[in-house]
Design a protein around this motif. Sequence first.
Motif, PDB file in Angstrom:
ATOM      1  N   ASP A 232       0.838  -1.209   0.000  1.00 38.61           N
ATOM      2  CA  ASP A 232       0.000   0.000   0.000  1.00 38.61           C
ATOM      3  C   ASP A 232       0.873   1.259   0.000  1.00 38.61           C
ATOM      4  O   ASP A 232       1.951   1.285   0.601  1.00 38.61           O
ATOM      5  CB  ASP A 232      -0.897   0.037   1.244  1.00 38.61           C
ATOM      6  CG  ASP A 232      -2.125  -0.870   1.110  1.00 38.61           C
ATOM      7  OD1 ASP A 232      -2.342  -1.385  -0.004  1.00 38.61           O
ATOM      8  OD2 ASP A 232      -2.829  -1.057   2.116  1.00 38.61           O
ATOM      9  N   LEU A 233       0.345   2.280  -0.654  1.00 37.20           N
ATOM     10  CA  LEU A 233       0.969   3.608  -0.606  1.00 37.20           C
ATOM     11  C   LEU A 233       0.163   4.433   0.392  1.00 37.20           C
ATOM     12  O   LEU A 233      -1.032   4.635   0.199  1.00 37.20           O
ATOM     13  CB  LEU A 233       0.940   4.261  -1.985  1.00 37.20           C
ATOM     14  CG  LEU A 233       1.526   5.669  -2.063  1.00 37.20           C
ATOM     15  CD1 LEU A 233       3.028   5.649  -1.790  1.00 37.20           C
ATOM     16  CD2 LEU A 233       1.263   6.284  -3.433  1.00 37.20           C
ATOM     17  N   VAL A 234       0.799   4.855   1.469  1.00 32.89           N
ATOM     18  CA  VAL A 234       0.071   5.526   2.542  1.00 32.89           C
ATOM     19  C   VAL A 234       0.339   7.025   2.491  1.00 32.89           C
ATOM     20  O   VAL A 234       1.489   7.459   2.451  1.00 32.89           O
ATOM     21  CB  VAL A 234       0.491   4.974   3.918  1.00 32.89           C
ATOM     22  CG1 VAL A 234      -0.235   5.726   5.031  1.00 32.89           C
ATOM     23  CG2 VAL A 234       0.201   3.485   4.003  1.00 32.89           C
ATOM     24  N   GLU A 235      -0.761   7.799   2.460  1.00 33.81           N
ATOM     25  CA  GLU A 235      -0.647   9.255   2.608  1.00 33.81           C
ATOM     26  C   GLU A 235      -1.009   9.579   4.046  1.00 33.81           C
ATOM     27  O   GLU A 235      -2.154   9.403   4.459  1.00 33.81           O
ATOM     28  CB  GLU A 235      -1.599   9.956   1.640  1.00 33.81           C
ATOM     29  CG  GLU A 235      -1.547  11.475   1.718  1.00 33.81           C
ATOM     30  CD  GLU A 235      -2.597  12.101   0.800  1.00 33.81           C
ATOM     31  OE1 GLU A 235      -2.444  12.008  -0.434  1.00 33.81           O
ATOM     32  OE2 GLU A 235      -3.586  12.641   1.323  1.00 33.81           O
ATOM     33  N   PHE A 236      -0.017   9.990   4.834  1.00 33.20           N
ATOM     34  CA  PHE A 236      -0.199  10.126   6.276  1.00 33.20           C
ATOM     35  C   PHE A 236      -0.329  11.590   6.675  1.00 33.20           C
ATOM     36  O   PHE A 236       0.542  12.401   6.383  1.00 33.20           O
ATOM     37  CB  PHE A 236       0.992   9.491   7.005  1.00 33.20           C
ATOM     38  CG  PHE A 236       0.679   9.088   8.414  1.00 33.20           C
ATOM     39  CD1 PHE A 236       0.406   7.770   8.729  1.00 33.20           C
ATOM     40  CD2 PHE A 236       0.639  10.039   9.422  1.00 33.20           C
ATOM     41  CE1 PHE A 236       0.087   7.398  10.036  1.00 33.20           C
ATOM     42  CE2 PHE A 236       0.318   9.677  10.724  1.00 33.20           C
ATOM     43  CZ  PHE A 236       0.052   8.351  11.023  1.00 33.20           C
ATOM     44  N   HIS A 237      -1.446  11.912   7.351  1.00 31.28           N
ATOM     45  CA  HIS A 237      -1.664  13.274   7.850  1.00 31.28           C
ATOM     46  C   HIS A 237      -1.551  13.258   9.364  1.00 31.28           C
ATOM     47  O   HIS A 237      -2.334  12.580  10.034  1.00 31.28           O
ATOM     48  CB  HIS A 237      -3.065  13.765   7.482  1.00 31.28           C
ATOM     49  CG  HIS A 237      -3.304  13.858   6.008  1.00 31.28           C
ATOM     50  ND1 HIS A 237      -3.461  15.052   5.354  1.00 31.28           N
ATOM     51  CD2 HIS A 237      -3.409  12.888   5.057  1.00 31.28           C
ATOM     52  CE1 HIS A 237      -3.655  14.825   4.052  1.00 31.28           C
ATOM     53  NE2 HIS A 237      -3.636  13.519   3.854  1.00 31.28           N
ATOM     54  N   LEU A 238      -0.593  13.977   9.908  1.00 34.51           N
ATOM     55  CA  LEU A 238      -0.475  14.097  11.367  1.00 34.51           C
ATOM     56  C   LEU A 238      -0.999  15.468  11.763  1.00 34.51           C
ATOM     57  O   LEU A 238      -0.420  16.491  11.404  1.00 34.51           O
ATOM     58  CB  LEU A 238       0.973  13.920  11.823  1.00 34.51           C
ATOM     59  CG  LEU A 238       1.130  13.879  13.345  1.00 34.51           C
ATOM     60  CD1 LEU A 238       0.558  12.578  13.908  1.00 34.51           C
ATOM     61  CD2 LEU A 238       2.591  14.021  13.746  1.00 34.51           C
ATOM     62  N   ASP A 239      -2.119  15.473  12.490  1.00 34.76           N
ATOM     63  CA  ASP A 239      -2.790  16.719  12.858  1.00 34.76           C
ATOM     64  C   ASP A 239      -2.528  17.011  14.334  1.00 34.76           C
ATOM     65  O   ASP A 239      -2.889  16.210  15.192  1.00 34.76           O
ATOM     66  CB  ASP A 239      -4.302  16.598  12.626  1.00 34.76           C
ATOM     67  CG  ASP A 239      -4.629  16.108  11.211  1.00 34.76           C
ATOM     68  OD1 ASP A 239      -3.899  16.499  10.283  1.00 34.76           O
ATOM     69  OD2 ASP A 239      -5.592  15.344  11.050  1.00 34.76           O
ATOM     70  N   ASN A 240      -1.933  18.157  14.641  1.00 33.39           N
ATOM     71  CA  ASN A 240      -1.645  18.524  16.031  1.00 33.39           C
ATOM     72  C   ASN A 240      -2.694  19.526  16.502  1.00 33.39           C
ATOM     73  O   ASN A 240      -2.757  20.657  16.017  1.00 33.39           O
ATOM     74  CB  ASN A 240      -0.228  19.108  16.141  1.00 33.39           C
ATOM     75  CG  ASN A 240       0.260  19.180  17.577  1.00 33.39           C
ATOM     76  OD1 ASN A 240      -0.485  18.876  18.512  1.00 33.39           O
ATOM     77  ND2 ASN A 240       1.505  19.574  17.753  1.00 33.39           N
ATOM     78  N   HIS A 241      -3.537  19.102  17.439  1.00 34.43           N
ATOM     79  CA  HIS A 241      -4.674  19.914  17.880  1.00 34.43           C
ATOM     80  C   HIS A 241      -4.203  21.289  18.388  1.00 34.43           C
ATOM     81  O   HIS A 241      -3.193  21.373  19.089  1.00 34.43           O
ATOM     82  CB  HIS A 241      -5.433  19.174  18.987  1.00 34.43           C
ATOM     83  CG  HIS A 241      -6.776  19.741  19.269  1.00 34.43           C
ATOM     84  ND1 HIS A 241      -6.968  20.840  20.065  1.00 34.43           N
ATOM     85  CD2 HIS A 241      -8.012  19.384  18.828  1.00 34.43           C
ATOM     86  CE1 HIS A 241      -8.254  21.134  20.121  1.00 34.43           C
ATOM     87  NE2 HIS A 241      -8.909  20.259  19.374  1.00 34.43           N
ATOM     88  N   PRO A 242      -4.962  22.354  18.038  1.00 34.14           N
ATOM     89  CA  PRO A 242      -4.530  23.710  18.403  1.00 34.14           C
ATOM     90  C   PRO A 242      -4.374  23.927  19.907  1.00 34.14           C
ATOM     91  O   PRO A 242      -3.598  24.774  20.329  1.00 34.14           O
ATOM     92  CB  PRO A 242      -5.655  24.598  17.864  1.00 34.14           C
ATOM     93  CG  PRO A 242      -6.357  23.781  16.852  1.00 34.14           C
ATOM     94  CD  PRO A 242      -6.169  22.351  17.213  1.00 34.14           C
ATOM     95  N   ASN A 243      -5.108  23.193  20.751  1.00 34.91           N
ATOM     96  CA  ASN A 243      -4.989  23.394  22.199  1.00 34.91           C
ATOM     97  C   ASN A 243      -3.759  22.737  22.802  1.00 34.91           C
ATOM     98  O   ASN A 243      -3.495  22.896  23.984  1.00 34.91           O
ATOM     99  CB  ASN A 243      -6.232  22.846  22.915  1.00 34.91           C
ATOM    100  CG  ASN A 243      -7.419  23.767  22.737  1.00 34.91           C
ATOM    101  OD1 ASN A 243      -7.257  24.884  22.268  1.00 34.91           O
ATOM    102  ND2 ASN A 243      -8.592  23.291  23.079  1.00 34.91           N
ATOM    103  N   ASN A 244      -3.037  21.972  22.001  1.00 37.64           N
ATOM    104  CA  ASN A 244      -1.871  21.277  22.553  1.00 37.64           C
ATOM    105  C   ASN A 244      -0.754  22.265  22.870  1.00 37.64           C
ATOM    106  O   ASN A 244      -0.632  23.315  22.232  1.00 37.64           O
ATOM    107  CB  ASN A 244      -1.364  20.225  21.569  1.00 37.64           C
ATOM    108  CG  ASN A 244      -2.355  19.070  21.426  1.00 37.64           C
ATOM    109  OD1 ASN A 244      -3.267  18.932  22.229  1.00 37.64           O
ATOM    110  ND2 ASN A 244      -2.165  18.270  20.402  1.00 37.64           N
ATOM    111  N   LYS A 245       0.065  21.879  23.849  1.00 41.23           N
ATOM    112  CA  LYS A 245       1.184  22.750  24.218  1.00 41.23           C
ATOM    113  C   LYS A 245       2.449  22.403  23.439  1.00 41.23           C
ATOM    114  O   LYS A 245       3.355  23.204  23.345  1.00 41.23           O
ATOM    115  CB  LYS A 245       1.481  22.583  25.705  1.00 41.23           C
ATOM    116  CG  LYS A 245       0.528  23.336  26.610  1.00 41.23           C
ATOM    117  CD  LYS A 245       0.847  23.115  28.069  1.00 41.23           C
ATOM    118  CE  LYS A 245      -0.050  23.980  28.938  1.00 41.23           C
ATOM    119  NZ  LYS A 245      -0.043  23.559  30.342  1.00 41.23           N
ATOM    120  N   MET A 246       2.521  21.164  22.964  1.00 35.95           N
ATOM    121  CA  MET A 246       3.786  20.657  22.454  1.00 35.95           C
ATOM    122  C   MET A 246       3.755  20.402  20.949  1.00 35.95           C
ATOM    123  O   MET A 246       2.713  20.077  20.405  1.00 35.95           O
ATOM    124  CB  MET A 246       4.101  19.309  23.125  1.00 35.95           C
ATOM    125  CG  MET A 246       4.159  19.366  24.616  1.00 35.95           C
ATOM    126  SD  MET A 246       5.519  20.392  25.197  1.00 35.95           S
ATOM    127  CE  MET A 246       6.881  19.493  24.517  1.00 35.95           C
TER     128      MET A 246
END
Lengths: 251, 523
Positions: free
Chosen positions: B138-152
């Motif tokens: 499989d060819l994976v298109e990976f989206h890593l979403d960092n929630h706006p309320n996160n500190k890090m």
Amino acid sequence: MRLRPLLLLCLLIGRPTWAASELVAIPSGAYVPFLLQSKPNSAQDQFQKTPVKVDSFSIDKNLVTNEDYLKFVKSNPEWKKSKVKRVFADERYLQNWSSDLKLAGPEDRKRPVTDVSWFAARAYCESRDMNLPTTDQWEFAFFDNGRNQEAVKEKVLAWYGQPTARHLSKVGAEGKNEFGVYDLSSIVWEWTLDFNSSLPGSGLSCGGGSVGTLDSSDYAAFMRYSFRSSLKANYTTGNLGFRCVKEKGAP
Amino acid sequence: MLTRVEKSCPRNGPICLNFGAPRGLLPGTNIEYQSITMKLPNLRSILSIFAILALSCTHAFGSTRDENLKAKVVGEEKATLTYAPEVPPPITRKNATKVVIHLEVKETEMRLADGVKYTFWTFGGKVPGKFIRIREGDLVEFHLDNHPNNKMPHNIDLHAVIGPGGGAASSLTAPGHSSVFSFKSLNPGLYVYHCATAPVAMHVANGMYGLILVEPKEGLPKVDHEYYVMQGEFYTKGPNGQQGLQPFSMNKALAEKPDYVVFNGSVGALNGDQALSAKTGETVRLFVGNGGPNLSSSFHVIGQIFDNVWPEGNSSTILHNVQTTTIPAGGAAMVEFKSNVPGTYILVDHSLTRAFNRGALAQLKVTGDENKLVYSGKISDEVYLPEGAGIRVTEQIQRLIPPAQNKGERVKQGEAVFKTNCAACHQPTGVGVPNAFPPLAKSDFLNRDKIRVIKTVTGGLQGKVIVNGQEFNGVMPAWNLTDEEIASVITYVYSSWGNSGKDVTAQEVKTHRVKPGSNSAGG
């Protein structure tokens, strides 16, 4: 007692019209940055603890507040939410303000301004004939001549142990260090002029990131450098603010 | 017969060569080894079948890296991700495709243990992170979403990815931002993913890990249940059990001395109503990962033997008849077994103080008909008198400690007795372990009747009891302790943790103790 002359100096330098522009003088000195420098002409993984000299400078006693920033936007309309170009600030820019020239509520006035990009922060400082602190300047002010470092680390780690507050504290709430600078930890992160000088390629992003640092057990420092590494100049986030500095001898 | 075996053979050498093993199923089939060998007519036939099987089963599941690199990608789909203990359904398509994955990082306050909260950093909102299931090629298109309320800032290192940082070098993401990268899945197997942002040990210690399964093109052998279990340890500022929101302890992490070792993110996450379940006769596959950040797991299911273990989550070497399998920090394994006998099976890290004192316990409840041939249950319980030892064994042995003269001395001596004999199960603070060991703190069972307590300690207790509204169904052995010791330990417990303060004397214990050989208090 020894702080009194410094405070007097601040009052002299501070501009009376801008309450938050009260400045604290930081004497010249040297510190060893958390990210060590490679030894010249050596294998890649050999590092040396080279102290960096920092000239004296003055720094905002407090973080820049929403109220401060609102005054700036009023006289510099190109930094209004509706006017700003995406290349200078992303979609989140000032997203907690209810409109171009209106804060969400009066209690926000004394809270640090967040959701501002590096470009915006820099423009604000330049409007005061100042600049953003370099990472060395900021870290030197934070280092505080090595005073209370363990307590500060504990405090920073405790900050991460709490979920993001719905409302940020007002500036001044977290107290000052021995230099007299307030809230250097535990309310927001802060922009630096050269925030992107430690890019992910430097190894910070992997488990091997502990090589080439001053103290691999200083998790609080890793977090600051990682955070800066994750930024681009038009990024804005809800827990990133700033303050300004003035070089020695600058007008 | 022969055709059927060949057809269902998973093309795996070791499995086929273990054909004659006395128990278990051939993976992917319902054919029991025993029934096949029974029908084989003679040695020559056996040998010829072995030869055919060996030929047809000489390589592992899945394709080579080069084959997967060349595998044509057809179509596109959005990955279905699941929270533990659920696992996405097996992949049935016969081709590689483009898979789009969105994984959101959230920093969130949740329960670590009863009355204990912790600010977890998560992939998807829970610990462990969401289970990802893709197919090799499989060819994976990976989206890593960092929630706006996160500190890090956060990133992701998937051990299934070949390239710098396993994706981490391309996915460092500030709060309120999203990173995209793509990779081709070249090696089948079960892999850990985790955050790799400095300080990486802290990001992982706060819960940033999960599993990604790269299914071989044949799929995995069919089973009745698949579950997702992941171990991890937590380092809190306060000691185990200290109430309230507990911050991360950097010093304990550096010393590798965790306060909690848990499955699926909290103490008791898979106990009681949340227990895994199966029926007798069904096959179970556990995808077991270990996030660490530091400890290796000695993974074991009490009362089970793993028919199959895919060590390290690999897809070529399968072990049979395994009791305990090592799962390293940052590693994973698949274990499979058939549930023959009803009952509650406890998943543990067999490094046992982690299980008894730090939370590394989970439950699998098997319901269905008893199988007395496989397991009889207790047939009898009689006095055992070794030859020559005579009656002395059942007499109380004289101890060297002088008997306590008053309640205060009993409480003091009782504390030592408690720590030695009782604390491992009932916990040092008497809080017990949910669904396993009843609490002694503020215990209605305890405070109602001290004679019953004397009988319980001296005679043991087996079967269902209700304590503070919670049902427990376990076994406590009879304790070979002197009258003084039992009087002291019961008085200590009564004087602690909000109990009624009753005093119990050695004379009372002597009067009410259950004599060896008579029926125990609980029956």
